[in-house]
Scaffold this motif. Structure first.
Motif, PDB file in Angstrom:
ATOM      1  N   ILE A  88      -2.492  -4.174  -9.863  1.00  0.00           N
ATOM      2  CA  ILE A  88      -2.063  -2.813  -9.491  1.00  0.00           C
ATOM      3  C   ILE A  88      -3.501  -2.253  -9.351  1.00  0.00           C
ATOM      4  O   ILE A  88      -4.215  -2.356 -10.548  1.00  0.00           O
ATOM      5  N   VAL A  89      -3.769  -1.469  -8.271  1.00  0.00           N
ATOM      6  CA  VAL A  89      -5.184  -0.752  -8.140  1.00  0.00           C
ATOM      7  C   VAL A  89      -4.777   0.561  -7.810  1.00  0.00           C
ATOM      8  O   VAL A  89      -4.172   0.814  -6.793  1.00  0.00           O
ATOM      9  N   VAL A  90      -5.172   1.566  -8.678  1.00  0.00           N
ATOM     10  CA  VAL A  90      -4.881   3.064  -8.532  1.00  0.00           C
ATOM     11  C   VAL A  90      -6.255   3.741  -8.392  1.00  0.00           C
ATOM     12  O   VAL A  90      -7.157   3.538  -9.309  1.00  0.00           O
ATOM     13  N   ASP A 110       0.671  -1.177  -0.028  1.00  0.00           N
ATOM     14  CA  ASP A 110       0.110  -0.014  -0.047  1.00  0.00           C
ATOM     15  C   ASP A 110       0.678   1.299   0.000  1.00  0.00           C
ATOM     16  O   ASP A 110       1.596   1.647   1.026  1.00  0.00           O
ATOM     17  N   LEU A 111       0.950   2.023  -1.152  1.00  0.00           N
ATOM     18  CA  LEU A 111       1.845   3.020  -1.315  1.00  0.00           C
ATOM     19  C   LEU A 111       1.036   4.256  -1.059  1.00  0.00           C
ATOM     20  O   LEU A 111      -0.122   4.611  -1.385  1.00  0.00           O
ATOM     21  N   GLY A 112       1.686   5.228  -0.122  1.00  0.00           N
ATOM     22  CA  GLY A 112       0.967   6.371   0.231  1.00  0.00           C
ATOM     23  C   GLY A 112      -0.202   5.869   1.435  1.00  0.00           C
ATOM     24  O   GLY A 112      -1.181   6.240   1.237  1.00  0.00           O
ATOM     25  N   CYS A 113       0.356   4.936   2.317  1.00  0.00           N
ATOM     26  CA  CYS A 113      -0.537   4.345   3.323  1.00  0.00           C
ATOM     27  C   CYS A 113      -1.369   5.338   4.141  1.00  0.00           C
ATOM     28  O   CYS A 113      -2.212   4.751   4.827  1.00  0.00           O
ATOM     29  N   GLY A 126      -5.402   2.800   7.101  1.00  0.00           N
ATOM     30  CA  GLY A 126      -6.960   2.250   7.105  1.00  0.00           C
ATOM     31  C   GLY A 126      -7.221   1.043   5.904  1.00  0.00           C
ATOM     32  O   GLY A 126      -7.721   0.114   6.283  1.00  0.00           O
ATOM     33  N   ASP A 127      -6.492   1.423   4.912  1.00  0.00           N
ATOM     34  CA  ASP A 127      -6.590   0.323   3.635  1.00  0.00           C
ATOM     35  C   ASP A 127      -5.887  -0.835   4.401  1.00  0.00           C
ATOM     36  O   ASP A 127      -6.395  -2.182   3.723  1.00  0.00           O
ATOM     37  N   THR A 179      -1.348  -1.263  -4.249  1.00  0.00           N
ATOM     38  CA  THR A 179      -2.433  -0.040  -4.384  1.00  0.00           C
ATOM     39  C   THR A 179      -1.893   1.212  -4.028  1.00  0.00           C
ATOM     40  O   THR A 179      -1.106   1.470  -3.278  1.00  0.00           O
ATOM     41  N   LEU A 180      -2.551   2.209  -4.719  1.00  0.00           N
ATOM     42  CA  LEU A 180      -2.199   3.586  -4.560  1.00  0.00           C
ATOM     43  C   LEU A 180      -3.656   4.381  -4.380  1.00  0.00           C
ATOM     44  O   LEU A 180      -4.296   4.440  -5.574  1.00  0.00           O
ATOM     45  N   SER A 181      -3.856   4.651  -3.315  1.00  0.00           N
ATOM     46  CA  SER A 181      -5.255   5.189  -2.995  1.00  0.00           C
ATOM     47  C   SER A 181      -5.008   6.789  -2.630  1.00  0.00           C
ATOM     48  O   SER A 181      -4.434   7.173  -1.823  1.00  0.00           O
ATOM     49  N   PHE A 182      -5.754   7.588  -3.454  1.00  0.00           N
ATOM     50  CA  PHE A 182      -5.483   9.077  -3.373  1.00  0.00           C
ATOM     51  C   PHE A 182      -4.095   9.556  -3.299  1.00  0.00           C
ATOM     52  O   PHE A 182      -3.935  10.359  -2.319  1.00  0.00           O
TER      53      PHE A 182
END
Length: 218
Positions: free
Chosen positions: A142-144, A48-51, A55-56, A113-116
């Protein structure tokens, strides 16, 4: 935005100021769009990048994933570790405080993952996204997930347009270009706008767009 020596904060200084405003910034809950995109995946290893505050990552760990979370903010990472300990997930999570522009971990993961993964200043976003694809193992995904529009209370500026402290939101095509995946070896499973209901600081209600890209490495 906090001022420092007459200049706006950027990078680590910005995020430490951001997370230092209160004891917790985010709800600790996974984003509903991300949860829907991942709910049917069999667990494995995840990055999880930028975690942020985790939460994620904790949502994934609760579903059997072995998760590594990375964020530039030491404050956010400390909170993520504390939350993992509180929920008995310390053994299934690892949180690292480091600037992703400098992080050189060569491990591969079943899920990245990279969320927001956005900021109100310029940084090496596209380069970090491209490098994130290199961390996906064969058969992995990968999920962006990105903000695709501003809520009405965020200030002046039309939907998707940049203005002071609110840079232009990426489009689906922007995100696909940033990831830079070659045609061979990758399958784009989803690349679309997803609408989400949000509530503002004074109880305002709005519908905003999220950009969602899901791709699988073959």
């Amino acid at each position: 935005m906090t001022q420092h020596s007459g200049e706006e904060l950027v990078g680590k200084d910005f995020w430490e100021s951001h997370y230092g405003r209160s004891e917790r910034i985010w709800s600790g809950n996974v984003n509903s769009t991300l949860a829907a995109a991942l709910k049917d995946l069999a667990p494995g290893s995840a990055l999880d990048l930028g975690c942020g505050e985790g939460g994620d990552a904790l949502w994934l760990a609760a579903r059997g994933w072995q998760v590594t979370g990375v964020d530039i903010s030491e404050t956010a990472v400390a909170r993520a570790r504390e939350a993992a300990a509180e929920h008995g997930m310390s053994e299934s999570t690892e949180f690292i405080a480091v600037d992703l522009a400098e992080w050189d971990d060569q491990r591969e993961f079943d899920l990245v993952t990279l969320s927001f993964f956005q900021a109100p200043f310029d940084f090496q976003r596209a380069e970090i996204q491209r490098r994130a694809t290199e961390r996906v193992a064969v058969g992995g995904r990968i999920v962006v997930l990105s903000h695709g529009s501003h809520p009405s209370w965020a200030g002046p500026g039309a939907k998707g347009q940049g203005h002071a402290h609110h840079p232009a939101m990426p489009t689906v095509d922007d995100e696909l270009r940033a990831l830079g995946m070659p045609t061979a070896g990758w399958e784009v499973l989803r690349a679309e706008l997803v609408q989400r209901e949000v509530t503002g600081p004074e109880g305002q209600h709005a519908t905003i767009d999220d950009v969602l890209v899901v791709a699988r490495r073959s």
